[in-house]
Design a protein around this motif. Structure first.
Motif, PDB file in Angstrom:
ATOM      1  N   THR A   1     -13.120  14.944 -58.288  1.00 31.28           N
ATOM      2  CA  THR A   1     -14.382  14.859 -57.565  1.00 31.28           C
ATOM      3  C   THR A   1     -14.210  14.445 -56.107  1.00 31.28           C
ATOM      4  O   THR A   1     -15.146  14.610 -55.321  1.00 31.28           O
TER       5      THR A   1
ATOM      6  N   SER B   1     -18.901   9.122 -58.048  1.00 28.78           N
ATOM      7  CA  SER B   1     -18.776  10.364 -58.801  1.00 28.78           C
ATOM      8  C   SER B   1     -18.117  10.109 -60.145  1.00 28.78           C
ATOM      9  O   SER B   1     -18.514  10.647 -61.163  1.00 28.78           O
ATOM     10  N   ALA B   2     -17.090   9.271 -60.126  1.00 32.28           N
ATOM     11  CA  ALA B   2     -16.399   8.963 -61.380  1.00 32.28           C
ATOM     12  C   ALA B   2     -17.336   8.262 -62.357  1.00 32.28           C
ATOM     13  O   ALA B   2     -17.359   8.567 -63.545  1.00 32.28           O
TER      14      ALA B   2
ATOM     15  N   PRO C   1     -18.522  22.688 -51.305  1.00 33.78           N
ATOM     16  CA  PRO C   1     -18.591  21.235 -51.494  1.00 33.78           C
ATOM     17  C   PRO C   1     -19.750  20.651 -50.698  1.00 33.78           C
ATOM     18  O   PRO C   1     -20.051  21.103 -49.589  1.00 33.78           O
TER      19      PRO C   1
ATOM     20  N   SER D   1     -15.767   8.576 -54.359  1.00 33.98           N
ATOM     21  CA  SER D   1     -14.910   8.679 -55.549  1.00 33.98           C
ATOM     22  C   SER D   1     -15.440   7.817 -56.684  1.00 33.98           C
ATOM     23  O   SER D   1     -15.584   8.259 -57.821  1.00 33.98           O
TER      24      SER D   1
ATOM     25  N   TRP E   1     -11.921  25.146 -58.002  1.00 35.75           N
ATOM     26  CA  TRP E   1     -11.759  23.803 -57.434  1.00 35.75           C
ATOM     27  C   TRP E   1     -12.972  23.451 -56.586  1.00 35.75           C
ATOM     28  O   TRP E   1     -13.004  23.644 -55.372  1.00 35.75           O
ATOM     29  N   ASN E   2     -13.971  22.871 -57.243  1.00 36.41           N
ATOM     30  CA  ASN E   2     -15.273  22.683 -56.625  1.00 36.41           C
ATOM     31  C   ASN E   2     -15.285  21.667 -55.487  1.00 36.41           C
ATOM     32  O   ASN E   2     -16.154  21.727 -54.623  1.00 36.41           O
ATOM     33  N   SER E   3     -14.360  20.739 -55.496  1.00 34.12           N
ATOM     34  CA  SER E   3     -14.340  19.728 -54.433  1.00 34.12           C
ATOM     35  C   SER E   3     -13.282  20.032 -53.375  1.00 34.12           C
ATOM     36  O   SER E   3     -13.005  19.198 -52.526  1.00 34.12           O
TER      37      SER E   3
ATOM     38  N   ASP F   1     -11.253  19.217 -62.158  1.00 33.58           N
ATOM     39  CA  ASP F   1     -12.313  18.242 -62.387  1.00 33.58           C
ATOM     40  C   ASP F   1     -12.327  17.129 -61.350  1.00 33.58           C
ATOM     41  O   ASP F   1     -13.200  16.255 -61.395  1.00 33.58           O
TER      42      ASP F   1
ATOM     43  N   TYR G   1     -10.880  10.383 -63.055  1.00 36.40           N
ATOM     44  CA  TYR G   1     -12.051   9.520 -63.142  1.00 36.40           C
ATOM     45  C   TYR G   1     -11.807   8.106 -62.631  1.00 36.40           C
ATOM     46  O   TYR G   1     -12.729   7.294 -62.625  1.00 36.40           O
TER      47      TYR G   1
ATOM     48  N   LYS H   1     -19.520  10.617 -64.152  1.00 37.43           N
ATOM     49  CA  LYS H   1     -18.886  11.500 -65.129  1.00 37.43           C
ATOM     50  C   LYS H   1     -18.557  10.788 -66.435  1.00 37.43           C
ATOM     51  O   LYS H   1     -18.259  11.433 -67.421  1.00 37.43           O
TER      52      LYS H   1
END
Length: 390
Positions: free
Chosen positions: A309, A385-386, A39, A382, A337-339, A307, A209, A389
């Motif tokens: 973020t 990032s949302a 991350p 948050s 789980w990238n975040s 997904d 999102y 996307k």
């Protein structure tokens, strides 16, 4: 058998632990688990941490093993540095829930952009039992508010025959929206313990999102509840199954006047396991055909969780007697789980992680350090990032 051995040998092991701590303190081994591309906030977070915080802790003298860590953390709720002030909120369906604000000299004159740490309790608990987590948050310069799930608060009973399903986030979402509207400049962060972390994971999955949280911490999460509580292979051992069941029964008894027409109270009182309880209460109240169907719908981690973020920190112990190591999804943290960051300790029990001579929670310290770091350095993470996307 393992628990009985732990109780029988407890005095000897406490004496041994005290002797070791005077000479060569025992220390937990900690792994940081994440995807090959860490991350983006991880390196800055590691540099901002106090020395040794991410390297582990020295288990408390009077809680030398997983069982004593877990039980001590469950019963040791004393905290004199703060007081809790209750606030009652109306939910959209007309039910009321309670939240408890931590008040101390530290919180008296904080600016209006001070981060707010929302704290969620475990399966059969309530907000008044989370004083130590709240005190840790205030020590780190945050406001802290401890939520009680509907029906759980000791001074507030249900007015409608509806206990929320395990990962029903409608109340949590309503409370977060109220906090955001009331404190528009304050970043909202959250820490959930045990079942409280399942609620947070469910919220993150549902609101990928439009999540208004800036960061969240899951302390000793169950990850996959069907494996823990299903009718075919639930694995919560005695005495934890018994202790959690007793707490759940107490909640139903407290609300018996409202629930009695919708729940078979004799079946609840006669329930011998958590599986029996959910079969006789949640499955009936929410009109599921079976317990397996109930847990399929109420698994906290949905595919959409990958997904998410917002930064997510999970803290788990390999010796957790409630959530076995086989359930901890290490491979998901490494690949999907990238975040997320998993801090995996070989010691700590279930929601324990009691450190040193006094038993301060290392996990609470790590959690609040993380939440304050993200709130201070990336308060708009948050939302930005949302937006990217969409």
């Amino acid at each position: 058998m393992e628990f009985a051995w732990s109780v029988a040998t407890y005095p000897a092991r406490v004496a041994w632990q005290a002797a070791k701590k005077l000479t060569r303190p025992d220390w937990s081994n900690v792994q940081l688990v994440h995807t090959p591309t860490p991350p983006e906030w991880l390196e800055d977070f590691k540099q901002s941490c106090p020395p040794d915080l991410l390297t582990g802790f020295s288990p408390c003298v009077w809680a030398p093993d997983a069982h004593s860590q877990s039980i001590a953390a469950a019963v040791y709720n004393s905290e004199h540095s703060i007081s809790l002030v209750r606030e009652v909120l109306d939910m959209p369906d007309g039910e009321q829930v309670a939240m408890h604000w931590a008040v101390s000299p530290r919180t008296a004159k904080l600016p209006d952009d001070t981060p707010i740490c929302v704290i969620l309790h475990g399966l059969s608990g309530n907000g008044t039992e989370m004083k130590q987590a709240a005190a840790a948050a205030t020590r780190h310069g945050m406001l802290a508010v401890c939520l009680s799930r509907r029906g759980h608060d000791p001074s507030l009973n249900l007015t409608k025959p509806k206990l929320l399903a395990f990962t029903d986030t409608c109340d949590l979402h309503a409370i977060l929206m109220k906090l955001r509207d009331r404190y528009p400049k304050a970043p909202l962060v959250a820490q959930g313990s045990s079942a409280g972390s399942a609620l947070l994971a469910g919220y993150a999955s549902e609101h990928v999102y439009d999540n208004i949280l800036t960061a969240m911490v899951c302390l000793s999460p169950g990850y996959y509840c069907q494996k823990l509580f299903s009718a075919h292979g639930g694995c919560v051992p005695w005495p934890y199954d018994y202790l959690l069941l007793r707490g759940l029964k107490r909640i139903v008894e407290k609300n018996a006047t409202t629930l009695s027409g919708h729940v078979d109270m004799d079946s609840v009182r006669g329930a011998a396991t958590i599986t029996d309880y959910y079969t006789n209460v949640d499955v009936r109240i929410h009109d599921f055909d079976s317990l397996d169907e109930y847990w399929r719908v109420n698994e906290p981690i949905h595919p959409e969780f990958a997904d998410a973020t917002l930064p997510v920190l999970c803290i788990s112990a390999l010796d957790d007697p409630v959530v076995p190591a086989s359930i901890i999804p290490v491979d998901e943290f490494r690949t999907n789980w990238n975040s997320g960051l998993l801090v995996l300790s070989d010691k700590g029990g279930h929601c324990g992680f009691l450190d040193g001579w006094t038993g301060e929670s290392w996990a609470n310290e790590l959690s609040c350090t993380f939440l304050k770091f993200v709130a201070d350095t990336r308060p708009n993470l948050s939302s930005s990032s949302a937006a990217g996307k969409k």
